[in-house]
Write a protein that holds these residues in place. Structure first.
Motif, PDB file in Angstrom:
ATOM      1  N   TYR A  51      82.333  50.668  11.873  1.00 44.61           N
ATOM      2  CA  TYR A  51      80.913  50.325  11.850  1.00 44.61           C
ATOM      3  C   TYR A  51      80.546  50.037  10.404  1.00 44.61           C
ATOM      4  CZ  TYR A  51      80.541  52.224  16.587  1.00 44.61           C
ATOM      5  OH  TYR A  51      80.698  52.450  17.923  1.00 44.61           O
ATOM      6  N   ASP A  52      81.019  48.889   9.914  1.00 41.50           N
ATOM      7  CA  ASP A  52      80.888  48.583   8.491  1.00 41.50           C
ATOM      8  C   ASP A  52      79.441  48.472   8.037  1.00 41.50           C
ATOM      9  OD1 ASP A  52      83.650  48.528   8.343  1.00 41.50           O
ATOM     10  OD2 ASP A  52      83.749  46.370   8.754  1.00 41.50           O
ATOM     11  N   ALA A 122      80.037  42.403  23.881  1.00 41.21           N
ATOM     12  CA  ALA A 122      79.595  42.952  22.601  1.00 41.21           C
ATOM     13  C   ALA A 122      78.965  41.836  21.765  1.00 41.21           C
ATOM     14  CB  ALA A 122      80.764  43.562  21.857  1.00 41.21           C
ATOM     15  N   VAL A 123      77.946  42.191  21.010  1.00 44.18           N
ATOM     16  CA  VAL A 123      77.275  41.222  20.154  1.00 44.18           C
ATOM     17  C   VAL A 123      78.100  41.056  18.887  1.00 44.18           C
ATOM     18  CG1 VAL A 123      75.148  40.749  18.893  1.00 44.18           C
ATOM     19  CG2 VAL A 123      75.048  41.907  21.089  1.00 44.18           C
ATOM     20  N   LEU A 124      78.320  39.813  18.493  1.00 45.89           N
ATOM     21  CA  LEU A 124      79.068  39.563  17.268  1.00 45.89           C
ATOM     22  C   LEU A 124      78.273  40.063  16.071  1.00 45.89           C
ATOM     23  CD1 LEU A 124      80.438  35.974  17.930  1.00 45.89           C
ATOM     24  CD2 LEU A 124      81.697  38.129  17.965  1.00 45.89           C
ATOM     25  N   PRO A 125      78.918  40.742  15.125  1.00 40.64           N
ATOM     26  CA  PRO A 125      78.186  41.303  13.978  1.00 40.64           C
ATOM     27  C   PRO A 125      77.949  40.282  12.870  1.00 40.64           C
ATOM     28  CG  PRO A 125      80.476  41.978  13.889  1.00 40.64           C
ATOM     29  CD  PRO A 125      80.306  41.190  15.144  1.00 40.64           C
ATOM     30  N   THR A 126      77.204  39.230  13.192  1.00 45.41           N
ATOM     31  CA  THR A 126      76.835  38.260  12.167  1.00 45.41           C
ATOM     32  C   THR A 126      75.501  38.659  11.551  1.00 45.41           C
ATOM     33  OG1 THR A 126      75.653  36.856  13.738  1.00 45.41           O
ATOM     34  CG2 THR A 126      78.021  36.418  13.448  1.00 45.41           C
ATOM     35  N   VAL A 127      75.210  38.089  10.410  1.00 43.42           N
ATOM     36  CA  VAL A 127      73.959  38.418   9.727  1.00 43.42           C
ATOM     37  C   VAL A 127      72.760  38.020  10.591  1.00 43.42           C
ATOM     38  CG1 VAL A 127      72.558  37.922   7.685  1.00 43.42           C
ATOM     39  CG2 VAL A 127      75.013  38.233   7.447  1.00 43.42           C
TER      40      VAL A 127
END
Length: 172
Positions: A51-52, A122-127
């Motif tokens: 979980y960066d 899962a939602v992609l962790p983009t900005v």
């Protein structure tokens, strides 16, 4: 035992030992430093779980913000080397009872909650996705928790100002 498991146990031990030392030491500056290491251990656990973003927020907000404010207020009051007063046994018992009740309530809630499997992607962790979630007020949004954390930071800042402005006792 795999390397990943060893890293987990090392981070958990760092977090627990530092937290226990932060609560039990009578040196106020050492308590702040132990709190710093405990928060770093929690950030390490977030990194370990990949979980960066949460880990980075943990480091910036809590390690970088709250701990620096605490240390800043300690130095402003010029009490870095002073020992904290010993607490009465009644307060120690009450604190242990409150900690136990909080732990019991947490375990009860975890036991009673029915965790459900999800088939959602899962939602992609983009900005962009993180920004949309942070500002969203719907069911999957984080606007309310974000505001609660900002209120916590404001309370910590006000507490540091109050500690810094506290008048010193007159010496005769």
């Amino acid at each position: 035992m795999s390397g990943s498991t060893i890293i987990f146990y090392m981070l958990a031990a760092l977090t627990l030992v530092s937290g226990a030392l932060a609560v039990t030491t009578r040196h106020i500056f050492r308590a702040a430093i132990f709190l710093l290491f405990s928060l770093i251990g929690i950030a390490g656990l977030y990194f370990w779980m990949q979980y960066d973003f949460v880990a980075a927020v943990q480091i910036v907000v809590y390690v970088g913000g709250i701990t620096v404010l605490i240390i800043f207020s300690i130095f402003l009051t010029q009490q870095a080397g002073n020992l904290l007063p010993r607490q009465k046994m009644r307060r120690q018992v009450f604190s242990a009872l409150a900690a136990f009740c909080g732990f019991a309530l947490t375990m009860l809630q975890l036991y009673q909650y029915s965790f459900k499997n999800t088939i959602a992607q899962a939602v992609l962790p983009t900005v962009s996705n993180i920004g949309d979630r942070m500002l969203s007020v719907d069911e999957n949004g984080f606007a309310l928790p974000f505001e609660v954390v900002s209120m916590l930071l404001l309370a910590a800042l006000i507490g540091c100002i109050v500690i810094a402005l506290r008048s010193k006792p007159a010496t005769t």
